[in-house]
Scaffold this active site. Sequence first.
Site, mmCIF file in Angstrom:
data_model
loop_
_atom_site.group_PDB
_atom_site.id
_atom_site.type_symbol
_atom_site.label_atom_id
_atom_site.label_comp_id
_atom_site.label_asym_id
_atom_site.label_seq_id
_atom_site.Cartn_x
_atom_site.Cartn_y
_atom_site.Cartn_z
ATOM 1 N N GLU A 195 -34.342 43.604 21.773
ATOM 2 C CA GLU A 195 -35.034 42.640 22.702
ATOM 3 C C GLU A 195 -34.499 41.225 22.525
ATOM 4 O OE1 GLU A 195 -39.059 42.895 21.447
ATOM 5 O OE2 GLU A 195 -38.555 43.275 19.387
ATOM 6 N N ASP B 69 -39.080 41.500 26.914
ATOM 7 C CA ASP B 69 -38.621 40.592 26.194
ATOM 8 C C ASP B 69 -37.124 40.295 26.246
ATOM 9 O OD1 ASP B 69 -40.920 39.600 25.410
ATOM 10 O OD2 ASP B 69 -40.725 40.454 23.425
ATOM 11 N N HIS C 120 -55.807 39.954 31.081
ATOM 12 C CA HIS C 120 -56.382 41.104 30.828
ATOM 13 C C HIS C 120 -56.787 42.037 32.283
ATOM 14 C CE1 HIS C 120 -58.349 40.856 26.534
ATOM 15 N NE2 HIS C 120 -57.422 41.772 26.696
ATOM 16 N N CYS D 113 -37.901 50.878 26.545
ATOM 17 C CA CYS D 113 -39.416 51.328 26.211
ATOM 18 C C CYS D 113 -39.833 49.958 27.193
ATOM 19 C CB CYS D 113 -39.870 51.282 24.930
ATOM 20 S SG CYS D 113 -39.190 49.735 24.001
#
Length: 957
Positions: free
Chosen positions: A820, A844, A580, A891
């Site tokens: 991915e 990924d 986070h 992306c």
Amino acid sequence: MLTLCESDILLGCRAEDWRSALDLAAESLVGAELTEPAYREGLLSRETQSSTYLGNGIAIPHGTPESRTHVLRTGVRVLQFPGGIEWHDGQRVHVLVTIAAQNDEHLDILRQLTHVLDRDDVAERLANADDAGEVVALLSRVPVKARLDADTLCLGVPARDIRELALAGAARLRQAGCVEDGFIAEIAGSMPRRLGQGAWLAMARRDVSVPALSLATPATALEVQGEGVNGVFCLAAREDAHLGLLERIANLLEGGELETLRRGDAETVLARLAGEAAAAHTQRVRVLNAHGLHARPAKQLVQVAREQAVPIRVRLAEGGAEPVSATSLTKVIGLGARRGQWLVFSAEGEDAEQALAAIDKAVADGLGEAVEPFDDSRESVQAAVTTDEEDVPQPLPEDTAYQAVAASPGLAIAPVFVMRMPRFDYPELADDPAAETQRLEAAVREGGEQLAALARSARGGEVAEILSMHEEMLDDPELLQAAREGIQEGRSAEAAWWEAIDTAARAQEMLADRLLAERAADLRDVGRRVLGRLCDVTLPEPPTHPYILVMDDVGPSDVARLDTERVRGLLTARGGATAHSAILARALGIPAVVGAGERILSLENGTPLILDGERGQVVPAPGEERRQRAERRLADRQRREREAWEARFEPARTRDGHRVEVAANLGNTAHAADAVSRGAEGVGLLRTEFLFMAHAEAPDLDTQIAEYREALDALDGRPLVARTLDVGGDKPLPYWPVPQEDNPFLGLRGIRLALTRPGVLETQLEALLRAAVGRPLRIMLPMVKDVAELRIARAMLDRLLADIPEHERSTDVQLGVMIEVPSSALLASSLAVEADFFSVGTNDLTQYALAIDRGHPELSAQADGLHPSVLKLIEMTVEAAHAQGKWVGVCGELASDAAAVPVLVGLGVDELSVSARQVPMVKARLREFDLADARDQARRALTRATADEVRDALEET
């Protein structure tokens, strides 16, 4: 002192023999920059002197004193061999605790490990552990030790009755620092229990910090109900650590030796309580070895003991520890005997004196080591090893780039402010459970109110969302109940609360999934907020000038308090790219580097620092030349950011007019309007799982339609690429349980999981179609490995298109695949025939292609999307798609990498989807080169052998 952490653990190692295993261990030390390669010879030399095998499948390889010159810094690497290795002494080894020690720190580790060696199941558990946290827990958990020594005895008390004896024993325990006033009060309010043989027991649990036993004996004869009093035991009980003391009392009663205690001195009393019979022969011997009874001398002692005709037991003279068998290596090492301490050996039988004489001589001769006599006039017994003093980490070298984990792009140059966590001082125990419960509930309530206020004023949607999650954590009834139960057991509100938080956080850290494990930091952030209220502790004030914030880890509460006008960058010791702290830094546009290790906490406040959030590097105290270069880079970046913002609504094109669409990645439909305001030409990735995670059960059709329509309305005709639900083992939903998997990143997730409940997927597809009526819609399937999964989803979509009237749904619909998984790139030619588009998820794809966890604290820097293998997979994908007239987007994080943008365009990528904040800068980067330049850079990159070589080649252009 040395301690173990999860980054020190290497699981699943293999080796043909012990030498190969030792080579792996040496390589791990070199790879961690703990030693030079020559340290390997020291490891081998040590083994030729004596085996470092301890027991229970554990060996502790460490170098010789001569090899310490090759130690760069003190540290540990633990290698697990599930299949086991036959060590050179014939023992089966499953774990190597490999130590790089500049002094004798390996003795600390050895003493810490002795408690593990007593447990029968530990070898099997270490061999089968599939989580680094489990190995750390198995090797590090040290039991609480009860106290019984000369300082806890109270002999010859002029007491008038047994209550006074009990109080005298309680007072002695207080003087020894084992109990507080509440314990004495509880003893005073109760009557000792009769044990028999003139012995009595007073016992209490209140205000006990260290479980301990005192014996108070009367100075003159006392009688109770006609029976003589030999003594009153006063027992401070805590959890189950005192049970061994009770067992000693029981053994003493069974042996019928209570009467000898009233007339005995402290040494005699301790001997009897330790289990030595009055008829046993004893021998006191002083330890002369420089480093005490560590592994090598302990082995010699055990061998001598095994050669004797009678069993021999040994204990420390100055303590009340039970004697242990002198033939047990683990027990002997567990004594922790230091130079200058006295050992008491005992034996029974007619050969006892001869056996003890042999032991006496062996210890006096040094047990195979050269020793010198102990000089009481100038030497003192070595201080006991303490576990609460930490090694002071070595400072980072000046004017040297230090690699960590890139978390948020940008460049910062400023002095550091090291925010050290405040110390929370509080009593462990309390005697008013009702009052403590009231204090805790008030602190939790106040903490929740603070979080709600911070969430309302938070800058950035992600910050507010995470703070709201913290509010929910505070509302967790199980967390609060665990703390209440602790209070009822006699703990203070602070101690009970932190125990509940720490237990939950440790359980979180043990999870196989990195994303979930990293949320333990959120739990502790919540815990510290309440603890601060209970202890009335506030954080230190940061400086008024611009600075780079350095912390162990940054929690959402910390970020919400940041003054972004002054904080130029974030640097943390812990955390990964998915923590986070990293997410929040990106949300606020603050450059950040994470997972840099404890050494950064040794930086002095005010030390100048260069922080590069794109490369994941920091440079403390840079030289003038390096600083000037960085300042020029920073000034150039700031200028480009201003120009990019002013031109953000211009179409995204290369300098010669080649069109490349620049879209935004969104984690929430509410952020679509913000993305458009920053110049996004569409949404290239909408992570729809946010909607499913925000509900206690799967959202129904109408709920989903409303959510998706919010984004589509904000886009006002711009295209939306919505990724179907991407959850599973690594991102579980409470209402969609998935069996625990050894590797959730390779398990049930994405389209694989969605197809196990086709009804959920069909509802989502219908919601997207209905929400996008009259607008373009692109639907993307995650984790597709081959065309079979695409065909199932295509059939489902076709049925919906046939069933829903055209005026009630989108008529401009495309179904694409997220590339991915390497197999999907390798099979792109077959997928392109049936898919309408591809979008490459480079995050990924990179970790799967390189077999590197992008959140790994040591390897993540190598998980570079510009690795030529990843670029070749992208090239294959683009060529296959364009051959079928289909478009390709990217992306992942690579799409916003300034060095990668021209390479991706040169490979033929049609769309770049980045975080909304990056849209203006990516558009500006496109305007800096021609298509021909981009193709040349792509060709140049594909001819290189490593990611570093690719980046070096691109810098030359």
